[in-house]
Design a protein around this motif. Structure first.
Motif, PDB file in Angstrom:
ATOM      1  N   UNK A  97       0.834  -1.215   0.000  1.00  0.00           N
ATOM      2  CA  UNK A  97       0.000   0.000   0.000  1.00  0.00           C
ATOM      3  C   UNK A  97       0.860   1.253   0.000  1.00  0.00           C
ATOM      4  N   UNK A  98       2.116   1.127   0.405  1.00  0.00           N
ATOM      5  CA  UNK A  98       2.981   2.306   0.408  1.00  0.00           C
ATOM      6  C   UNK A  98       3.089   2.893  -1.002  1.00  0.00           C
ATOM      7  N   UNK A  99       3.167   1.987  -1.987  1.00  0.00           N
ATOM      8  CA  UNK A  99       3.229   2.452  -3.374  1.00  0.00           C
ATOM      9  C   UNK A  99       1.955   3.155  -3.807  1.00  0.00           C
ATOM     10  N   UNK A 100       0.837   2.781  -3.158  1.00  0.00           N
ATOM     11  CA  UNK A 100      -0.434   3.420  -3.461  1.00  0.00           C
ATOM     12  C   UNK A 100      -0.468   4.822  -2.851  1.00  0.00           C
ATOM     13  N   UNK A 101      -0.160   4.886  -1.573  1.00  0.00           N
ATOM     14  CA  UNK A 101      -0.288   6.190  -0.899  1.00  0.00           C
ATOM     15  C   UNK A 101       0.848   7.138  -1.294  1.00  0.00           C
ATOM     16  N   UNK A 102       1.983   6.593  -1.754  1.00  0.00           N
ATOM     17  CA  UNK A 102       3.087   7.461  -2.169  1.00  0.00           C
ATOM     18  C   UNK A 102       3.184   7.559  -3.695  1.00  0.00           C
ATOM     19  N   UNK A 103       2.234   6.997  -4.395  1.00  0.00           N
ATOM     20  CA  UNK A 103       2.200   7.059  -5.872  1.00  0.00           C
ATOM     21  C   UNK A 103       3.515   6.551  -6.461  1.00  0.00           C
ATOM     22  N   UNK A 104       3.984   5.428  -5.926  1.00  0.00           N
ATOM     23  CA  UNK A 104       5.233   4.821  -6.415  1.00  0.00           C
ATOM     24  C   UNK A 104       4.830   3.691  -7.367  1.00  0.00           C
ATOM     25  N   UNK A 105       4.829   3.984  -8.630  1.00  0.00           N
ATOM     26  CA  UNK A 105       4.202   3.117  -9.623  1.00  0.00           C
ATOM     27  C   UNK A 105       5.208   2.734 -10.704  1.00  0.00           C
ATOM     28  N   UNK A 106       5.223   1.435 -11.047  1.00  0.00           N
ATOM     29  CA  UNK A 106       6.104   0.981 -12.139  1.00  0.00           C
ATOM     30  C   UNK A 106       5.259   0.225 -13.167  1.00  0.00           C
ATOM     31  N   UNK A 107       5.583   0.386 -14.444  1.00  0.00           N
ATOM     32  CA  UNK A 107       4.847  -0.384 -15.446  1.00  0.00           C
ATOM     33  C   UNK A 107       5.225  -1.870 -15.368  1.00  0.00           C
ATOM     34  N   UNK A 108       4.307  -2.756 -15.703  1.00  0.00           N
ATOM     35  CA  UNK A 108       4.603  -4.195 -15.812  1.00  0.00           C
ATOM     36  C   UNK A 108       4.187  -4.642 -17.207  1.00  0.00           C
ATOM     37  N   UNK A 109       5.145  -5.167 -17.956  1.00  0.00           N
ATOM     38  CA  UNK A 109       4.809  -5.703 -19.276  1.00  0.00           C
ATOM     39  C   UNK A 109       5.031  -7.216 -19.265  1.00  0.00           C
ATOM     40  N   UNK A 110       4.563  -7.857 -20.307  1.00  0.00           N
ATOM     41  CA  UNK A 110       4.628  -9.305 -20.377  1.00  0.00           C
ATOM     42  C   UNK A 110       6.034  -9.832 -20.120  1.00  0.00           C
ATOM     43  N   UNK A 111       7.009  -9.162 -20.675  1.00  0.00           N
ATOM     44  CA  UNK A 111       8.388  -9.602 -20.523  1.00  0.00           C
ATOM     45  C   UNK A 111       8.809  -9.673 -19.048  1.00  0.00           C
ATOM     46  N   UNK A 112       8.241  -8.784 -18.220  1.00  0.00           N
ATOM     47  CA  UNK A 112       8.630  -8.752 -16.804  1.00  0.00           C
ATOM     48  C   UNK A 112       8.240 -10.007 -16.046  1.00  0.00           C
ATOM     49  N   UNK A 113       7.249 -10.752 -16.554  1.00  0.00           N
ATOM     50  CA  UNK A 113       6.784 -11.921 -15.805  1.00  0.00           C
ATOM     51  C   UNK A 113       7.386 -13.222 -16.346  1.00  0.00           C
ATOM     52  N   UNK A 114       8.313 -13.090 -17.269  1.00  0.00           N
ATOM     53  CA  UNK A 114       9.005 -14.254 -17.830  1.00  0.00           C
ATOM     54  C   UNK A 114       9.726 -15.050 -16.745  1.00  0.00           C
ATOM     55  N   UNK A 115       9.438 -16.335 -16.667  1.00  0.00           N
ATOM     56  CA  UNK A 115      10.132 -17.202 -15.709  1.00  0.00           C
ATOM     57  C   UNK A 115       9.796 -16.903 -14.268  1.00  0.00           C
ATOM     58  N   UNK A 116       8.712 -16.168 -14.038  1.00  0.00           N
ATOM     59  CA  UNK A 116       8.442 -15.651 -12.701  1.00  0.00           C
ATOM     60  C   UNK A 116       7.765 -16.674 -11.779  1.00  0.00           C
ATOM     61  N   UNK A 117       7.112 -17.679 -12.370  1.00  0.00           N
ATOM     62  CA  UNK A 117       6.323 -18.604 -11.544  1.00  0.00           C
ATOM     63  C   UNK A 117       7.168 -19.287 -10.488  1.00  0.00           C
ATOM     64  N   UNK A 118       8.424 -19.533 -10.820  1.00  0.00           N
ATOM     65  CA  UNK A 118       9.238 -20.306  -9.879  1.00  0.00           C
ATOM     66  C   UNK A 118      10.062 -19.434  -8.929  1.00  0.00           C
ATOM     67  N   UNK A 119       9.947 -18.109  -9.084  1.00  0.00           N
ATOM     68  CA  UNK A 119      10.753 -17.253  -8.216  1.00  0.00           C
ATOM     69  C   UNK A 119      10.030 -16.908  -6.932  1.00  0.00           C
ATOM     70  N   UNK A 120      10.717 -17.051  -5.816  1.00  0.00           N
ATOM     71  CA  UNK A 120      10.178 -16.643  -4.540  1.00  0.00           C
ATOM     72  C   UNK A 120      10.120 -15.131  -4.452  1.00  0.00           C
ATOM     73  N   UNK A 121       9.597 -14.633  -3.327  1.00  0.00           N
ATOM     74  CA  UNK A 121       9.507 -13.188  -3.124  1.00  0.00           C
ATOM     75  C   UNK A 121       8.502 -12.542  -4.045  1.00  0.00           C
ATOM     76  N   UNK A 122       8.611 -11.238  -4.185  1.00  0.00           N
ATOM     77  CA  UNK A 122       7.703 -10.488  -5.064  1.00  0.00           C
ATOM     78  C   UNK A 122       8.475  -9.386  -5.767  1.00  0.00           C
ATOM     79  N   UNK A 123       8.339  -9.326  -7.069  1.00  0.00           N
ATOM     80  CA  UNK A 123       9.052  -8.282  -7.822  1.00  0.00           C
ATOM     81  C   UNK A 123       8.511  -6.897  -7.489  1.00  0.00           C
TER      82      UNK A 123
END
Lengths: 343, 343, 343, 343
Positions: D41-67
């Motif tokens: 929510x910090x990104x919401x209240x501080x308007x800290x926003x990043x674009x996400x495109x298809x390429x960003x989620x490549x190989x992501x299913x097996x990665x722990x944590x959160x991008x």
């Protein structure tokens, strides 16, 4: 100094860890600049070059594959190939030295580029089969052995529950190290390696002896194993029993032969590419990281035409000329040692 | 010949694989008879003996723990202790030799039993910390490094996602090998080992440098690490900040200190016993099997008072007297090598 | 009460956990006496019976295979087969009920023994393919999916590094659950299942679309998948392109076809038996343990002719007659869901 | 449509797989545009926003944590907090809807933002403890159970070899699901959960009963377990035996109490953060991917104020208002089921 790196040949867990080790050592200790040649020597002869910065190697030690891509291109062939063209390309890009990570072909090419053209090149040996005599172990080998051992652990329970003979084919075209180590670790009842041809009669004797002790036989066979008395065309990647080009590996040949002769239901599993990919074991990460670091030291020592190797617990530098050409065969003593597991 | 085996001291993946290797080699090559002393030297001094046959070692290479049990009993103490009593017990049971699998204490006791009492004993070194100078690597170490590396891999993603500093404590009372190798493999930003005390200021400098590069710091610390300038009582298994007997490990000390000084939320994880148990890695199964086999050779060579070790790719036999007493410390060069990962 | 248990058909991780669950529940809650029939129904028709006591199930949850052995014997065949002979054998041994752990064939036989002969029998469904509609998931399936997913993770890095198309064949003769779940988990670019025949043109379109996005295509195919427009004899376990009996699986057919049509170097891996053996995942251990326990409850409820199943988070009892016969096919909605991963 | 996503609260394997599932479904099926709010929510209240495109989620299913990073920020607090400010921020950035992935706090906040401010929000439940009644299982739970089970498997061999009692503390602040499932899978002799307080006398009775059967006791305890008759301050994250603020977990309290009362050497292991990080299991990858996909469907269905859940094998959409507030406690029947393992 500006160093260009390349990875060449088949996949091998630890390639990225070598790159990481080299880049961290270079950047931190020498403020080195790095570029990568894409897809092995192809990137050299086609001048396909990408910058590598510290950020690019973040979290790389545990990633399989290679961020630089690979190919089997020969640097002496093609329009941009040969020492003169390559030196011209290096000069044009301000690249002072090449670190070539690859197998015997790559290392031999690296040495020739140095010997014949004075190219500043340092090698890092890559062989998942562990078939280079100049290094105690090569990175990727430990991971492959782990994967093969886990496969044996899984096949065993099925073999035991169903009274079957399981034949597992692992990598090892010219040498049987993966079969030897995974077979010892997993408790195989026969380990068949290229260095030690055996007759189908001997193999069936081992299999029957296991069955007679009330157990389910498990046979590990290296892909390069040949049956004694069977010509190579038939036994390995050659012709099938009907003289037709054969799909599948040597395990696919052995399993039905064993079943037919012993009457024990037999099943083949060809492990294949899963031995070559994915996250390296911790052992391989450490080894690969150290080799990458040592390659940087070799560059700063101007040890051109040499490669880095493992001896005991130490990383050493040896001349490629001395290092390649001798196959690291499983010695008789190691095979004899494993023989107490057989039958 | 009739051989008695024992396993002594803390748990270590590979103990069962040593037993398997010895039994298979003995039974197949020499028709040896085997018994086990239960629970280490306690089984010797209390004459608690069980037969071991080939069937007992079936599938044993991959099992953690030891089928013989273990204890920290000293063979020179108690009613049945001391060389004379032990020799009498061996004679009474027709046992010709002892294979003692254990750490420095066990090996030293074995040597004394041989030197002072002429007991036929051969040692197999067991140290998960890899702290014996006489062997390149000891079984169990590779497994512990794998487990610690997997823990680092897991902690990293949380650290990165939450902007935290993670402090992972691994084994290593006197030497930092597990921390060094897992830290290199996992990409730690600081590796803290007993051989290299550091000040909290230096550690926080590394941590802040990582944060300043936009990353989440990961610190690996060996349990035996001591903070420079802090007396040992406070830093390791000693007193807490309020001079009270302290639970928890050094990581529990470091994490709050790092958080307080750097303002980075910090969390400690003490890996503990899970590094010591369970299935050994393939590497450790092979090494342990080979050591067990070599111990049988040493027995048949009447190499009493010696132990088996790994040098390069070879298993050697060395005098226990020479082998123990020297701690296998992480050399400065290996620490310097790892330093490029720091900060 | 005295209960006889048997495990029948192909191997499946969790069989031993079912046995453990049943024995613990029986012994602790009801003081049940247990015997096992060795090697499935063969032990029933041949009166091959072993006692099972609590000690026998110690540590069994994590062991692959089955301590009772297995076979594909039909209980209606042979000298001791059929309900009358079986009832006589049960009476002679004082056995009150049978718990039959097996696939559709076993469960159908169990139901017939009950319906036609009044045998007291309760079933536990075992299908690694997850092809029984009566249960949400069957034990063994989760483990197989984990193994297949790990294989995909490993193949991916090689595919990406070498610009290859990898084709992985997983189990699934009639239904594509393992392919669907492992493909979703591993990020496959095409998932080919028996429920959804596709043409080679469509597959190559997906593969080329992946290549055009700069990635290396990864195809997961269930063993029972058939190519649209190719008769079954050619596509699955049938004839090769030259109308010869074919070794290898459907992946061995697809990889060369893809390579020929797209020009992308393609490699097949047939995962085979390693999906069936070895330690079950925690999920499967819990599910199998609970099913085993529930089978005992069904016995004490005299729910003869029924079997235990998973519905949501609950273990239920259903009539075998209702439960078998309907294949648990991947529904269109689940395939559509996965389609966004394709191409 | 343009969707903003956020991940909030503690780490949990599968967060990235949810993001991947949502992005693939959105991009492929609806041509959705995506942005991420950084750090919950910090990104919401501080308007800290990043674009996400298809390429960003490549190989992501097996990665722990959160991008996307995470935090515990409350969206009703701070300068940019509250529904009005948030709606203004969304409008300014052309964002049509929020997908909020988080625990009970996040979901409750999401519902209030919708109810009080008309914010278009859809929730995805995240709880590694599996403590939300609205979903059969939540992603991350299966991975945590696997890790805990592997720890038990490792501790067991040491316990058995050394005759010790091992006490393993796993996560579970208010509910005991991780302890229950890992304890069943690993074969624990006592499972201590918050829902079922027990006296130290009862625990020691179980421990002694195990010892009396010749085995080494293994106790799994959820972090939120409280000892009967001991006030909460002392038993959980409270005071130590000397009324001092206590480091360590409930396992550190239990192990010395068990040792003192039973005379059995006892050791505590607190598993901690390694249960929360790293690669998700295949089960969790599939579940998380499906939940992410379903969240997109809920957005396109304008199902504001709802969240996606698992029921049986189906993904459903439920009102957050109904879903939160009820703790998913281990029911008595499941605890009774597990009781046959005790003692």
């Amino acid at each position: 100094m500006k160093i260009g790196m390349l990875t060449s040949g088949g996949d091998c867990p630890g390639l990225n860890a070598v790159i990481r080790g080299a880049v961290l050592r270079g950047v931190i200790s020498h403020d080195t600049e790095f570029v990568g040649f894409r897809n092995g020597w192809r990137g050299v002869v086609e001048e396909d070059i990408v910058p590598i910065v510290r950020h690019d190697v973040r979290g790389l030690a545990k990633q399989g594959g290679t961020i630089l891509g690979s190919s089997r291109t020969n640097p002496f062939e093609g329009e941009g190939g040969g020492p003169e063209n390559i030196q011209r390309m290096l000069d044009a890009n301000g690249i002072d030295a090449i670190i070539a990570i690859g197998g015997e072909g790559t290392l031999t090419a690296a040495r020739r580029l140095h010997d014949e053209g004075g190219i500043n090149v340092v090698g890092v040996p890559k062989t998942i089969d562990n078939d280079l005599a100049a290094t105690d172990y090569s990175f990727g080998f430990d991971t492959a052995v782990e994967i093969a051992t886990e496969a044996i652990d899984r096949l065993r329970t099925t073999a035991d529950s169903h009274g079957r003979c399981m034949v597992l084919e692992v990598m090892g075209r010219h040498v049987g190290w993966i079969a030897l180590h995974s077979g010892m670790a997993g408790g195989a009842h026969a380990i068949l390696i290229p260095e030690q041809p055996q007759s189908i009669e001997q193999i069936c004797e081992w299999v029957e002896s296991v069955r007679d002790r009330g157990r389910a036989p498990l046979v590990v066979v290296a892909e390069g194993f040949t049956l004694e008395g069977m010509d190579e065309a038939h036994s390995h990647k050659g012709l099938d029993a009907f003289n037709r080009p054969r799909l599948g590996g040597i395990a696919d040949v052995l399993a039905p032969m064993i079943e037919e002769r012993t009457g024990i239901e037999s099943r083949a599993t060809v492990l294949g590419h899963i031995q070559r990919g994915g996250a390296p074991s911790a052992y391989d990460r450490v080894l690969a990281t150290r080799l990458g670091m040592a390659a940087i030291d070799a560059v700063y020592d101007h040890a051109w035409g040499s490669m880095v190797t493992l001896r005991g617990t130490e990383i050493k530098t040896v001349s490629i000329a001395e290092a390649v050409g001798t196959l690291n065969r499983v010695p008789q003593s190691r095979y004899d040692e494993a023989r107490v597991l057989f039958g």
